[in-house]
Motif scaffolding. Structure first.
Motif, short mmCIF file in Angstrom:
data_model
loop_
_atom_site.label_atom_id
_atom_site.label_comp_id
_atom_site.label_asym_id
_atom_site.label_seq_id
_atom_site.Cartn_x
_atom_site.Cartn_y
_atom_site.Cartn_z
N ALA A 75 7.20 2.95 -8.78
CA ALA A 75 6.11 3.93 -8.91
C ALA A 75 4.89 3.47 -8.11
O ALA A 75 4.25 4.27 -7.42
CB ALA A 75 5.75 4.14 -10.37
N PHE A 76 4.57 2.17 -8.19
CA PHE A 76 3.43 1.65 -7.44
C PHE A 76 3.67 1.76 -5.94
O PHE A 76 2.77 2.14 -5.18
CB PHE A 76 3.16 0.19 -7.82
CG PHE A 76 1.96 -0.38 -7.13
CD1 PHE A 76 0.69 -0.06 -7.56
CD2 PHE A 76 2.11 -1.22 -6.04
CE1 PHE A 76 -0.42 -0.57 -6.91
CE2 PHE A 76 1.02 -1.73 -5.38
CZ PHE A 76 -0.26 -1.40 -5.82
N LEU A 77 4.90 1.47 -5.49
CA LEU A 77 5.21 1.59 -4.07
C LEU A 77 5.13 3.05 -3.62
O LEU A 77 4.66 3.33 -2.51
CB LEU A 77 6.60 1.02 -3.78
CG LEU A 77 6.73 -0.49 -3.90
CD1 LEU A 77 8.19 -0.91 -3.76
CD2 LEU A 77 5.87 -1.20 -2.88
N LEU A 78 5.56 3.97 -4.47
CA LEU A 78 5.49 5.38 -4.13
C LEU A 78 4.04 5.86 -4.04
O LEU A 78 3.65 6.52 -3.08
CB LEU A 78 6.25 6.21 -5.16
CG LEU A 78 6.27 7.72 -4.92
CD1 LEU A 78 7.09 8.03 -3.68
CD2 LEU A 78 6.84 8.42 -6.13
N PHE A 79 3.24 5.50 -5.04
CA PHE A 79 1.83 5.91 -5.02
C PHE A 79 1.06 5.20 -3.91
O PHE A 79 0.09 5.74 -3.39
CB PHE A 79 1.17 5.66 -6.37
CG PHE A 79 1.61 6.61 -7.43
CD1 PHE A 79 1.51 7.98 -7.25
CD2 PHE A 79 2.13 6.14 -8.63
CE1 PHE A 79 1.92 8.87 -8.22
CE2 PHE A 79 2.55 7.02 -9.61
CZ PHE A 79 2.45 8.39 -9.41
N GLY A 80 1.49 4.00 -3.55
CA GLY A 80 0.85 3.27 -2.47
C GLY A 80 1.00 3.95 -1.12
O GLY A 80 0.22 3.71 -0.20
N LYS A 81 2.02 4.80 -1.00
CA LYS A 81 2.20 5.55 0.24
C LYS A 81 1.14 6.65 0.39
O LYS A 81 0.81 7.05 1.50
CB LYS A 81 3.58 6.19 0.29
CG LYS A 81 4.71 5.22 0.39
CD LYS A 81 4.73 4.61 1.76
CE LYS A 81 5.92 3.68 1.90
NZ LYS A 81 5.89 2.96 3.14
N PHE A 82 0.63 7.13 -0.73
CA PHE A 82 -0.31 8.25 -0.70
C PHE A 82 -1.76 7.84 -0.98
O PHE A 82 -2.67 8.54 -0.60
CB PHE A 82 0.11 9.31 -1.72
CG PHE A 82 1.50 9.82 -1.48
CD1 PHE A 82 1.78 10.61 -0.38
CD2 PHE A 82 2.53 9.50 -2.35
CE1 PHE A 82 3.06 11.08 -0.15
CE2 PHE A 82 3.81 9.96 -2.14
CZ PHE A 82 4.07 10.76 -1.03
N LEU A 83 -1.95 6.73 -1.67
CA LEU A 83 -3.29 6.28 -2.04
C LEU A 83 -3.61 4.96 -1.37
O LEU A 83 -2.74 4.12 -1.16
CB LEU A 83 -3.38 6.10 -3.56
CG LEU A 83 -3.06 7.32 -4.42
CD1 LEU A 83 -3.02 6.92 -5.88
CD2 LEU A 83 -4.10 8.41 -4.18
N ALA A 88 -3.27 -3.91 -2.73
CA ALA A 88 -1.90 -3.38 -2.83
C ALA A 88 -0.86 -4.46 -2.55
O ALA A 88 0.15 -4.54 -3.26
CB ALA A 88 -1.71 -2.21 -1.89
N ASN A 89 -1.07 -5.30 -1.56
CA ASN A 89 -0.08 -6.34 -1.24
C ASN A 89 0.05 -7.35 -2.38
O ASN A 89 1.16 -7.75 -2.73
CB ASN A 89 -0.45 -7.07 0.05
CG ASN A 89 -0.24 -6.20 1.26
OD1 ASN A 89 0.56 -5.27 1.24
ND2 ASN A 89 -0.98 -6.49 2.32
N TYR A 90 -1.06 -7.74 -2.95
CA TYR A 90 -1.03 -8.69 -4.06
C TYR A 90 -0.34 -8.09 -5.29
O TYR A 90 0.50 -8.74 -5.91
CB TYR A 90 -2.46 -9.13 -4.40
CG TYR A 90 -2.53 -10.07 -5.58
CD1 TYR A 90 -2.16 -11.40 -5.44
CD2 TYR A 90 -2.95 -9.62 -6.82
CE1 TYR A 90 -2.21 -12.27 -6.52
CE2 TYR A 90 -3.01 -10.47 -7.90
CZ TYR A 90 -2.64 -11.79 -7.74
OH TYR A 90 -2.68 -12.64 -8.82
N THR A 92 1.80 -5.63 -5.33
CA THR A 92 3.22 -5.47 -5.01
C THR A 92 3.97 -6.78 -5.17
O THR A 92 5.06 -6.83 -5.75
CB THR A 92 3.39 -4.93 -3.58
OG1 THR A 92 2.71 -3.69 -3.46
CG2 THR A 92 4.86 -4.74 -3.24
N ASN A 93 3.39 -7.87 -4.68
CA ASN A 93 4.03 -9.18 -4.81
C ASN A 93 4.17 -9.60 -6.27
O ASN A 93 5.22 -10.13 -6.67
CB ASN A 93 3.26 -10.24 -4.02
CG ASN A 93 3.42 -10.07 -2.53
OD1 ASN A 93 4.38 -9.47 -2.06
ND2 ASN A 93 2.46 -10.59 -1.78
N VAL A 94 3.14 -9.37 -7.06
CA VAL A 94 3.21 -9.72 -8.48
C VAL A 94 4.29 -8.89 -9.17
O VAL A 94 5.08 -9.42 -9.96
CB VAL A 94 1.83 -9.53 -9.16
CG1 VAL A 94 1.95 -9.60 -10.66
CG2 VAL A 94 0.84 -10.55 -8.64
N LEU A 95 4.36 -7.61 -8.88
CA LEU A 95 5.37 -6.76 -9.49
C LEU A 95 6.78 -7.14 -9.04
O LEU A 95 7.72 -7.13 -9.85
CB LEU A 95 5.09 -5.28 -9.17
CG LEU A 95 3.90 -4.66 -9.87
CD1 LEU A 95 3.62 -3.27 -9.32
CD2 LEU A 95 4.13 -4.61 -11.37
#
Length: 112
Positions: A75-83, A88-90, A92-95
């Motif tokens: 979900a975070f990767l999907l929303f990261g495409k639009f927002l 975001a990189n940090y 994403t890495n933690v997730l």
């Protein structure tokens, strides 16, 4: 127009319910388990997703505990495409590390 769209919406929901009820017949077997006799790290993911679609959230967690960190990651990767997200990189890495950690801990606990 509104009645027609509601009628289509109801039909789509009904077909989705029928699809997910019958999806159990089309689930893929675990080839690692068939060949070697042991579970793979992804064993239980399909059944866990099926439990989620049916609304059995606790059963989904019991079947495959990494399902919720995985959903949050996707979900975070999907929303990261639009927002535009500041860290975001940090995040994403933690997730990703959390998801892989839960998968590995769950896999190790299967052998105990």
């Amino acid at each position: 127009m509104v009645i027609f769209s509601l009628r289509i919406m109801g039909t789509m929901q009904l077909s989705a319910i029928v699809y997910f009820i019958n999806i159990e017949r089309f689930m893929l077997p675990c080839f690692t388990k068939q060949l070697f006799g042991v579970d793979c790290p992804g064993c239980g993911l399909q059944r866990s997703l099926l439990f989620l679609f049916k609304g059995a959230f606790i059963d989904a967690f019991k079947m495959y505990p990494a399902i919720y960190p995985m959903i949050i990651l996707f979900a975070f990767l999907l929303f990261g495409k639009f927002l535009k997200i500041k860290y975001a990189n940090y995040i994403t890495n933690v997730l990703m590390v959390t998801t892989v950690g839960v998968i590995l801990v769950n896999y190790a606990l299967k052998f105990i």
